[in-house]
Design an enzyme around this catalytic site. Structure first.
Site: not given
Ligand code: GLY
Ligand code: MN
Ligand code: MN
Length: 423
Positions: A36, A238, A255, A266, A345, A349, A356, A380, A384, A402, A404
């Site tokens: 609840d 992630h 991140d 982000d 990746h 985005h 996103h 970004e 890897y 990474r 970003e």
């Molecule tokens: N933090 C998720 C991404 O970089 O898309």
């Molecule tokens: Mn991102």
């Molecule tokens: Mn990110």
């Protein structure tokens, strides 16, 4: 501009885009955390974008023919408000949110037929809200039954998603202010993490410092679960367990972004826990850094949205060849998109009310969308090298890097909103 005028102007543009008919939007239902107890409530970004309304159990009826806005909301309830928090009630929906009329949410099914019957088009997204789908299906079934009524309800159900998300894609000045604030807070949290980080700390201790900084500076919290990934955890894109102890020779990938009045930042930074890169770490870091610079330099109005991605991929491919992670003829490797195995990746985005963010990347023919002033996207690039990766020099295995940043497209080119997080 007053807050209610901001939303009224958005609705006016939405009405113009709809051309005719009635749109129906529902609030996201609350989600149970424990039997609840609920998760922190996050308003549906589309409903929020058009109304500014942030409570659950709500629906908006937007009539493009009459240009009116009706809200259905939770009724005032002294006892419930004592337990669960304040409610606008229908009075507040009219007074504070610019609704032309407002009613209790429980009256929706009863009132909906008369609000929709005249329209030729019902703008509604099926498949996003189970209760909404049920209400709309029974509304349409009812119209079908009313064979003697000259107004038989909409013959067409149209998906307003593209229209709404195209609007959301180009940020207005008042949205940019919020995204700048979200970026400033994210930068402060990254600086804090960088200041505190050292071998021996647990990843969650950096997460705690970051999330605390978010709240202390007025963000509602993280825009997505904060990632603090040390050592080979950085090769999990992630990663959110955040429970490993940071080792002496580790890189730490952070991140983390926050949410301000719904708007996300982000941001990713990767740094050596000890303050000093090893040589292989440095070589890959420099590659990602150069790739990011090349991608950011490609952001300007009129450019296809994936040109920055292609610019980053060129640099990463060169670097992977140079360090011997990839071997072979460049042209062949490029054709096979061989960098993908380590870059994993896309470079960008959209960013906004969703981390996103919504909005199409390509038109119907498949051509990439062109960047316009007011769009915000992440840049970004990453590399890897998973620990079990075969056939690559040992010294690179287990490294994840990474970088970003959040980039606003401007008339003149681009502005990096998160530049002051150290790289
Ligand atoms: N933090 C998720 C991404 O970089 O898309
Ligand atoms: Mn991102
Ligand atoms: Mn990110």
């Amino acid at each position: 501009m007053s807050r209610s005028l901001v939303f009224a102007r958005r609705r006016a543009r939405f009405f113009d885009g709809m051309k005719e008919g009635v749109a129906l939007l529902f609030a996201t239902p609350e989600a149970a955390y424990s039997h609840d107890v609920h998760y922190r409530y996050r308003p549906d970004p589309d409903l929020f974008y058009l109304t500014g309304f942030t409570e659950p159990e709500a629906a908006a009826v937007l009539d493009a023919d009459l240009r009116t806005f009706t809200l259905f909301v939770r009724p005032k309830d002294r006892s419930k408000e004592t337990w669960e928090g304040r409610r606008s009630g229908p009075e507040g929906a009219v007074r504070d949110h610019g609704a032309d009329r407002a009613y209790p949410f429980g009256d929706l099914s009863k009132r909906l037929p008369d609000l929709v019957r005249r329209a030729h088009v019902l703008h509604y997204v099926f498949g996003a809200h189970a209760e909404g789908d049920r209400i709309v299906a029974s509304l349409l079934a009812r119209f079908r039954r009313e064979t003697r009524n000259p107004k038989r309800g909409p013959a067409t159900v149209a998906d307003p998603t593209d229209l709404l998300h195209a609007m959301r894609l180009v940020k207005a000045p008042e949205e940019i202010v919020l995204m700048e604030r979200s970026a400033v807070i994210a930068v402060a949290a990254h600086r804090e993490a960088r200041r505190l980080a050292k071998p021996g700390l647990f990843e969650y201790q950096l997460e705690a410092a970051i999330d605390s900084r978010f709240r202390a500076m007025g963000a509602s919290g993280p825009a997505y679960p904060t990632i603090v990934a040390s050592g080979e955890n950085a090769t999990i894109l992630h990663y959110t367990e955040n429970r490993r102890r940071i080792g002496a020779g580790d890189l730490v990938l952070v991140d983390a972004g926050c949410e301000v009045d719904g708007y996300a930042s982000d941001v990713t930074r990767t740094f050596p826990a000890s303050g000093r890169f090893t040589r292989p770490q440095r070589r890959l870091y420099d590659a990602v850094f150069s790739a990011q610079r090349a991608a950011i330099a490609a952001v300007r109005p009129g450019t296809p949205w994936d040109t920055p991605h292609e610019a980053a991929r060129e640099v990463l491919l060169d670097a992977l060849l140079e360090v011997g992670i990839l071997r072979g003829r460049r042209a062949v490797l490029k054709k096979k998109n061989a960098a993908q195995r380590f870059a994993l990746h896309h470079t960008s985005h959209w960013l906004g009310l969703d981390v996103h963010d919504r909005g199409r990347y390509r038109d119907e023919a498949g051509a990439p969308r062109k960047l316009e002033p007011g769009m915000v996207l992440t840049i970004e690039p990453g590399l890897y090298v998973r620990a079990d990766e075969k056939g690559v020099p040992k010294e690179y295995r287990g490294l994840g890097i990474r970088l970003e940043d959040d980039v606003l497209v401007t008339e003149a080119g681009a502005r990096v909103l998160t530049e002051s997080a150290p790289k």
